[in-house]
Every structure is written in structure tokens, then in C-alpha cells.
Design an enzyme around this catalytic site. Sequence first.
Site, short mmCIF file in Angstrom:
data_model
loop_
_atom_site.label_atom_id
_atom_site.label_comp_id
_atom_site.label_asym_id
_atom_site.label_seq_id
_atom_site.Cartn_x
_atom_site.Cartn_y
_atom_site.Cartn_z
N CYS A 115 -8.43 -9.98 -5.82
CA CYS A 115 -7.98 -9.82 -7.11
C CYS A 115 -8.12 -11.12 -7.97
O CYS A 115 -7.72 -11.08 -9.15
CB CYS A 115 -6.35 -9.59 -6.95
SG CYS A 115 -5.79 -8.10 -6.06
N HIS A 257 -3.05 -11.46 -13.82
CA HIS A 257 -3.53 -10.35 -12.94
C HIS A 257 -2.28 -9.28 -12.71
O HIS A 257 -1.14 -9.78 -12.62
CB HIS A 257 -3.76 -10.92 -11.52
CG HIS A 257 -3.79 -9.75 -10.31
ND1 HIS A 257 -4.46 -8.47 -10.64
CD2 HIS A 257 -3.51 -9.63 -9.21
CE1 HIS A 257 -4.34 -7.79 -9.48
NE2 HIS A 257 -3.72 -8.56 -8.55
N ASN A 287 -2.48 -1.89 -10.10
CA ASN A 287 -3.48 -3.11 -10.00
C ASN A 287 -4.74 -2.72 -9.50
O ASN A 287 -5.01 -1.84 -8.66
CB ASN A 287 -2.55 -3.65 -8.60
CG ASN A 287 -3.40 -4.95 -7.98
OD1 ASN A 287 -4.43 -5.29 -8.57
ND2 ASN A 287 -2.82 -5.81 -7.17
O1 UT7 Z 1 -3.14 -8.31 -5.88
C1 UT7 Z 1 -2.31 -8.52 -4.72
C2 UT7 Z 1 -2.01 -7.19 -4.15
N1 UT7 Z 1 -0.56 -7.50 -3.50
C3 UT7 Z 1 0.37 -6.97 -3.94
O2 UT7 Z 1 0.49 -6.65 -5.02
C4 UT7 Z 1 1.42 -6.99 -3.14
C5 UT7 Z 1 2.87 -7.76 -3.94
N2 UT7 Z 1 3.90 -7.26 -3.17
C6 UT7 Z 1 4.70 -6.41 -3.90
O3 UT7 Z 1 4.22 -5.87 -4.93
C7 UT7 Z 1 6.08 -5.59 -3.20
O4 UT7 Z 1 6.27 -6.35 -2.21
C8 UT7 Z 1 5.76 -4.10 -3.07
C9 UT7 Z 1 5.95 -3.59 -4.33
C10 UT7 Z 1 4.86 -3.98 -2.30
C11 UT7 Z 1 7.16 -3.75 -2.35
O5 UT7 Z 1 8.25 -4.15 -2.94
P1 UT7 Z 1 9.23 -4.90 -2.31
O6 UT7 Z 1 10.44 -4.95 -3.14
O7 UT7 Z 1 9.12 -6.02 -1.56
O8 UT7 Z 1 9.65 -3.84 -0.87
P2 UT7 Z 1 9.86 -3.76 0.64
O9 UT7 Z 1 8.21 -3.90 1.05
O10 UT7 Z 1 10.79 -5.11 0.92
O11 UT7 Z 1 10.43 -2.52 1.13
C12 UT7 Z 1 11.77 -2.07 0.74
C13 UT7 Z 1 11.85 -0.77 1.14
C14 UT7 Z 1 11.37 -0.55 2.56
O12 UT7 Z 1 12.25 0.52 3.25
P3 UT7 Z 1 13.58 -0.10 4.36
O13 UT7 Z 1 12.78 -0.65 5.28
O14 UT7 Z 1 14.21 -1.03 3.44
O15 UT7 Z 1 14.15 1.34 4.60
C15 UT7 Z 1 9.90 0.22 2.39
O16 UT7 Z 1 9.60 0.93 3.67
O17 UT7 Z 1 11.16 0.22 0.31
C16 UT7 Z 1 10.32 1.11 1.23
N3 UT7 Z 1 9.06 1.32 0.41
C17 UT7 Z 1 8.93 2.52 -0.39
N4 UT7 Z 1 10.06 3.32 -0.75
C18 UT7 Z 1 9.76 4.20 -1.57
C19 UT7 Z 1 7.73 0.86 0.54
N5 UT7 Z 1 6.98 1.23 -0.37
C20 UT7 Z 1 7.62 2.50 -0.85
C21 UT7 Z 1 7.42 3.41 -1.87
N6 UT7 Z 1 8.39 4.39 -2.03
N7 UT7 Z 1 6.27 3.50 -2.29
#
Ligand code: UT7
Length: 330
Positions: A115, A257, A287
Amino acid sequence: MSGPRISVVGTGLYVPDRLVTNEDLAKVLDTSDEWIRTRTGIKQRYFAEPGTGAAPLGAEAGRRALAAAKVAPEDIDLVLCATMTPDYIIPSCAALIQRDLKLENAGGFDLMAACSGWVFGTVTAAQFLAAGTARHVLLVGAEQMTSVIDPEDRGTRVIFGDGAAAAVIRASRDDEPGQLLHSKMRLAGNDELLYIPAGGSRQPSIDAASIERRDHYVKMKGREIFRFAVTRFGELIEDALQGAGVTVDDIKLVIPHQVNLRIIESAVDRVGLSMDRVLLNIDRYGNTSGASVGIALHEAADSGRIERGDLVLMVAFGAGLSWGSALLRW
Ligand code: UT7
């Protein structure tokens, strides 16, 4: 101020036709429009047909940038392609774009910085122009992220999109303000938080067992990446201001980004910048990795949000881990 005197004289953008909304994804994955919008800021993204490859997307963006710049293909002497989804391991995307655009006098290569690719590419282009070893550089950021994203992994599938951007960059003429005022490129080697296990020299053959492990797809620890990105983004902006001896009020537009709306908002808040001076288009493209900052730069230039003489700060962060900035006087 010191720094290579470079001007972006034309930009181009190309995304595939297939628009995929959050609702479309919610039909095939355990997710919802509400979750995706509130956690990431994304409303839609574009997906290329399987088997398209990044180079054709990049070539179309390049064609548009050349037309906007009114620069002939034979005048490009260097083509750089920032991509983490090259069509092949060899030849490079740059070579395929050279062929498609008939860049008869160009050398070039791919730049793998995930990225951070567009920002690292801008800094690289500036070095060739400053040294006089290139007169016109075609910088391309092109990704078919869908080729490396697990369609069954809701954590990554909803975030990434396909697309490409390009820019024709040359040394500034005497009466042009264009200059790279400050730049930074950093790595903190890490193959745990964001990587693709298979397809490289460590695990070259993709066999039944590796397919079963889904090792040919991006593995991402989203929460850790989130934390790292927030810190690095803020630091990058502060460093660039300090390095160039300017204040936050001098910056016309920050082009980050398009990683996650919440990451961008908290980094921007940390440095006291208002969101109206930040280009956001993650809602429409998701992204697009190495293409993301280029797509945003094209939209900023095309819509008149930046004009000659304005200070434009590009910042990016991604796999590597990698991060970097390029502060341009437009
Ligand atoms: O260019 C670099 C590339 N990397 C990135 O862009 C990643 C940067 N990170 C992020 O943008 C965020 O961490 C995410 C958007 C990937 C995830 O958001 P978050 O607020 O950090 O969520 P989390 O990973 O802490 O997950 C919270 C909950 C989990 O469920 P439980 O364990 O609390 O029951 C996940 O399983 O959200 C769940 N979850 C989803 N739910 C619905 C994860 N993805 C999804 C989804 N839809 N697509």
C-alpha cells in the site's frame, strides 16, 4: 527549499466496470452494510473479472495520464509500476504496460511496497528525474486485489478493491513551482501481520494442502495493523511538516492511503488537521493498495482541489511493514 524540482503534468484513473456494493457482499458473506460502513467507511468498490491482471488496468490508467499530459508514448523513458498483484512473477507489470502503451524508449520495473507503493514510486521517480537519467517518468499504481483476497474471509474481502492510477512526471521548468519538498520511506520487516504465504520462493508450489490452508490469499491481523497504522500515519504527517519547515496550515490537502476512515480520522485529529483538508474516497473505491494514493491524487487534481503552487502531502502505510510520505509543491 531543497528537494528535486518535479512536476506531475498529467494523471489518469481506471477502475473496472463491476461495481460491488456492501449489500452485494452481505448476500454472500456473514457481514452487513452497517458493519462495513461504520468500521471502515467503505460503501462500494470495483472488482475486475478473474484473470484480468493488474497490468491492463494500469495500462488504461497510463493511457489516460499520457493523454492528459499531452506527452507522446515515445517520450517516456522510465515506467514504474507499484503493485503487489503483478500479472506474473516475471515479466514485470511495467514490461506489459510498456508493450501495451508502445513506450518504445522506456526502461522500467515493478516496485513492491504494497500500500506504500504509490508514495515510494513518487520518491523513486523523483530521484531519476533529479539525476537526469529520465526525462519523463510514467508512474503507475495498479492492483487486482481480488486475485489475492480470500472470497470467504469477511475480514479482508470487504476492504479491498481493484483499480489503477497513473501520473506523468517530469523535471519542472523554470517557471513551474513543482517540487518534492520532503520525503520519507521506512520499513519494519514483518511477515506475520500482513502477508501471502504461498506463491513466492518460500512456498513456490501451490498444492492441495496449501490451497486447503488458503495460503495463496492475504493473511491479515487487522486489529494490529490498525494500531500500527494510526501511530505511523500521525508521525508521518508530523515528520513531513517538520522536515519541510512548514505548518499544518500551509498544507492545502493531505492525500492519505485510503486504508480505513477511522484510521485516517484519528491520525488527522492527532496533528490538528481538519477533515475538509483531507482527500477521502475510500467510500467509493475501498482499499486499492498501491493504486490508492494515485487514484486519490488524480481525483484531487482533476476536480481542481489542488492547484499549481499548493502543498500536497501524500502519506501511506502497508505490508512490509512499510510506510512513507511525499510532500509535493504541486
Ligand atoms: O493497507 C493496509 C491493509 N490493512 C488494513 O487496512 C487493515 C486495518 N485494519 C482495519 O481496517 C480494521 O482492523 C478492520 C476493518 C479490518 C476490522 O475492524 P476492527 O474494528 O478492528 O474489528 P475486529 O477485527 O476487532 O473485529 C471485531 C468483530 C469480530 O467479531 P468478534 O470476534 O468480536 O465476535 C470480527 O469477527 O467484527 C467481526 N468482523 C466482521 N463482522 C462483520 C470482522 N470482519 C467483519 C465483517 N463483517 N466484514
